[in-house]
Design a protein around this motif. Structure first.
Motif, PDB file in Angstrom:
ATOM      1  N   GLN A   1       6.997  12.594   0.292  1.00 27.81           N
ATOM      2  CA  GLN A   1       6.236  11.392  -0.083  1.00 27.81           C
ATOM      3  C   GLN A   1       5.457  10.847   1.112  1.00 27.81           C
ATOM      4  O   GLN A   1       4.406  10.232   0.935  1.00 27.81           O
ATOM      5  N   SER A   2       5.949  11.078   2.301  1.00 30.23           N
ATOM      6  CA  SER A   2       5.235  10.570   3.473  1.00 30.23           C
ATOM      7  C   SER A   2       3.894  11.278   3.657  1.00 30.23           C
ATOM      8  O   SER A   2       2.904  10.638   4.006  1.00 30.23           O
ATOM      9  N   VAL A   3       3.872  12.576   3.414  1.00 27.09           N
ATOM     10  CA  VAL A   3       2.603  13.296   3.495  1.00 27.09           C
ATOM     11  C   VAL A   3       1.684  12.817   2.376  1.00 27.09           C
ATOM     12  O   VAL A   3       0.501  12.527   2.588  1.00 27.09           O
ATOM     13  N   TYR A   4       2.246  12.732   1.190  1.00 25.48           N
ATOM     14  CA  TYR A   4       1.504  12.294   0.009  1.00 25.48           C
ATOM     15  C   TYR A   4       0.878  10.917   0.249  1.00 25.48           C
ATOM     16  O   TYR A   4      -0.297  10.690  -0.043  1.00 25.48           O
ATOM     17  N   ALA A   5       1.656   9.988   0.815  1.00 25.89           N
ATOM     18  CA  ALA A   5       1.169   8.626   1.066  1.00 25.89           C
ATOM     19  C   ALA A   5       0.041   8.623   2.091  1.00 25.89           C
ATOM     20  O   ALA A   5      -0.953   7.906   1.944  1.00 25.89           O
ATOM     21  N   GLU A   6       0.192   9.429   3.146  1.00 27.60           N
ATOM     22  CA  GLU A   6      -0.840   9.505   4.183  1.00 27.60           C
ATOM     23  C   GLU A   6      -2.187   9.885   3.587  1.00 27.60           C
ATOM     24  O   GLU A   6      -3.210   9.306   3.909  1.00 27.60           O
TER      25      GLU A   6
ATOM     26  N   LEU B   1      -3.137   9.755   0.334  1.00 29.81           N
ATOM     27  CA  LEU B   1      -3.583   8.747  -0.622  1.00 29.81           C
ATOM     28  C   LEU B   1      -4.200   7.564   0.100  1.00 29.81           C
ATOM     29  O   LEU B   1      -5.175   6.974  -0.354  1.00 29.81           O
ATOM     30  N   SER B   2      -3.610   7.209   1.242  1.00 33.51           N
ATOM     31  CA  SER B   2      -4.072   6.016   1.954  1.00 33.51           C
ATOM     32  C   SER B   2      -5.478   6.206   2.508  1.00 33.51           C
ATOM     33  O   SER B   2      -6.158   5.241   2.831  1.00 33.51           O
TER      34      SER B   2
ATOM     35  N   HIS C   1      -2.321  18.445   6.750  1.00 35.47           N
ATOM     36  CA  HIS C   1      -0.885  18.498   6.969  1.00 35.47           C
ATOM     37  C   HIS C   1      -0.314  19.807   6.458  1.00 35.47           C
ATOM     38  O   HIS C   1      -0.707  20.293   5.400  1.00 35.47           O
TER      39      HIS C   1
END
Lengths: 118, 200, 168
Positions: free
Chosen positions: B152-157, B159-160, B76
């Motif tokens: 946070q959306s990039v971070y969550a992607e 991490l997931s 990303h």
């Protein structure tokens, strides 16, 4: 006066390039992705093409190959933010005559177009 | 992530980030017609959303773009500008008097998209050339939203995907020292091993 | 919003955090929920409210290095309910609401980025285990949201970059 096909998905870039070219006396045709570029090339028979690479629908390298397949004498210069060495090599191997990495000064663009049309 | 991999990744990305910063700085300066300094990017492993401080805090409204990276390494890339600064950039890019662009219209969004494309690609190019891998950023997706929601959306992607979050974040400043923007570059965790292999 | 709105104290509930309050002067806020989901619980008899800020659908096989375990839907929801009950709330009296779970990296990418959706699903499943269902929700879409829980009056509001606060 020579006609230049400007291909870029960003309206801002099309506007900027068209302005530079029109002020230097060129006719400009615009396309916003690779598919549009191939169609407009076939339709308007421009003297040269300035082609972006990163575009939706069809990228510039693919469009370059299709245009060159249709017209082996096509004069195309890539104008792109994507300047990795491997990509430059691929473009040149596929028949691009020049490769400009964005952002480029107006003078650089005009020099490239001049060389293409020579 | 084990310590040796972490060290290699951080080292590689730090070198890449420095090169990317130089390339991007040239690009930005060229587009804006003024000197833009890019801070030496900090490469963080397992970092979080404090990157938002650079753009005026979590809640600040930002304008920017997201590019997904594909090819040999996926990931990303995201460029965010505090909205006021974004509109100033648009004026500079269009050769207009500062303050001309009051709201993000279509052309302004396109200009920001292109700015993000150029700066993001500068880093992607540095990563590609350094590792000998071929990387393709996507056309930019324009973002106009609350800063932390985007980060946070990039971070969550990432991490997931069960891996470690490795993020390069760097801040642009103009000659007056005012922050002009934030770049985040995050490879997919599954690609980190490949990155290590190709580190010079 | 009432004239007293400016006198209220906003308590930020960041990623993986959980707050419970019975202070009428407080507003619990989750700022900029992108794929994250904010879940509120309110017991009107006690005027006790809680807000948890969830990042990921489950904690399966994943440590969080000692950071905010409530970031996972399973742990987060269990913790929210437990803290509310510890504060005297009765599950049967709880009003639960959910906000967020969007795909903010572009509509074109929404097919790829499913975390927001998965968060919402996982949360609803976990709530069901507690015999609870959301009374109201504002989920999905492509824009970030800020979610406010006003403890004193027991009301919740949602706002985006483009809109002013709307009651949920």
């Amino acid at each position: 006066m020579a006609t230049i096909l400007v291909v870029d998905d960003a309206a801002f870039m099309r506007m900027r390039m068209s302005k530079i070219l029109a002020e230097a006396g060129y006719e400009v045709v615009q396309a916003e992705n690779g598919i549009d570029a191939v169609q407009k090339y076939k339709g308007s028979r421009p003297d040269a093409v300035l082609m972006d690479i990163t575009m939706p629908e069809m990228d510039g390298l693919t469009a370059l190959k299709e245009i060159r397949a249709h017209d082996p004498s096509a004069r195309v210069a890539m104008v792109t933010a994507l300047g990795q060495q491997q990509i430059v090599l691929e473009a040149v191997k596929s028949g691009a005559r020049d490769f400009l990495v964005k952002p480029c000064e107006g003078d650089r663009v005009l020099a490239a177009v001049s060389k293409l049309c020579a | 992530m084990n310590a040796s991999l972490a060290e290699t990744i951080t080292g590689t990305l730090s070198r890449v980030a420095r090169d990317g910063a130089v390339r991007a700085g040239r690009g930005l300066s060229g587009l804006m017609g003024q000197e833009i300094t890019i801070h030496i990017p900090s490469v963080r492993i397992g970092t979080k959303a404090d990157a938002c401080d650079a753009v005026g805090g979590e809640e600040s409204i930002v304008l920017g773009a997201y590019l997904s990276m594909s090819g040999d390494i996926s990931g990303h890339v995201m460029l965010l500008f505090p909205i006021g600064r974004a509109l100033e950039c648009v004026d500079l890019m269009c050769g207009e008097a500062p303050g001309t662009t009051a709201e993000p219209d279509e052309l302004a969004e396109s200009a920001i998209g292109e700015l993000s494309n150029i700066v993001g690609s500068a880093f992607v190019n540095a990563l590609g050339d350094y590792t000998g891998l071929v990387l393709h950023p996507s056309p930019p997706v324009i973002l106009h939203d609350i800063a932390i929601a985007l980060v946070q959306s990039v971070y969550a992607e990432i991490l997931s995907q069960g891996g470690d979050v490795v993020m390069i974040d760097t801040v642009f400043e103009d000659t007056s020292g005012a922050t002009a923007g934030l770049l985040i570059l995050a490879p997919d965790p599954l690609c980190l091993a490949l990155l290590k292999e190709h580190a010079a | 919003m009432t004239a007293l709105a400016s006198e209220l104290r906003r308590i930020s509930v960041g990623i993986g955090q959980l707050a419970v309050s019975s202070d009428a002067g407080e507003v619990l806020v989750a700022y900029g929920l992108g794929s994250c989901v904010g879940v509120s619980a309110y017991d009107p008899s006690l005027r006790l409210g809680g807000l948890v800020h969830i990042l990921l659908p489950d904690s399966e096989g994943r440590g969080c290095d000692g950071r905010e375990p409530a970031r996972f839907a399973d742990i987060g929801i269990d913790s929210l309910i437990r803290r509310m009950v510890e504060g005297g709330a009765l599950k049967g009296r709880l009003t639960v609401k959910m906000v967020g779970g969007a795909a903010v990296l572009g509509a074109a990418n929404a097919g790829k980025f499913k975390i927001g959706e998965r968060n919402a699903e996982a949360i609803k499943e976990r709530l069901l285990r507690h015999g609870l269902r959301p009374a109201a929700e504002d989920l999905g879409g492509v824009k970030g949201r800020t979610f406010e829980v006003h403890i004193g009056v027991g009301r919740t509001y949602v706002r985006t970059a483009a809109s002013s606060p709307t009651e949920l």
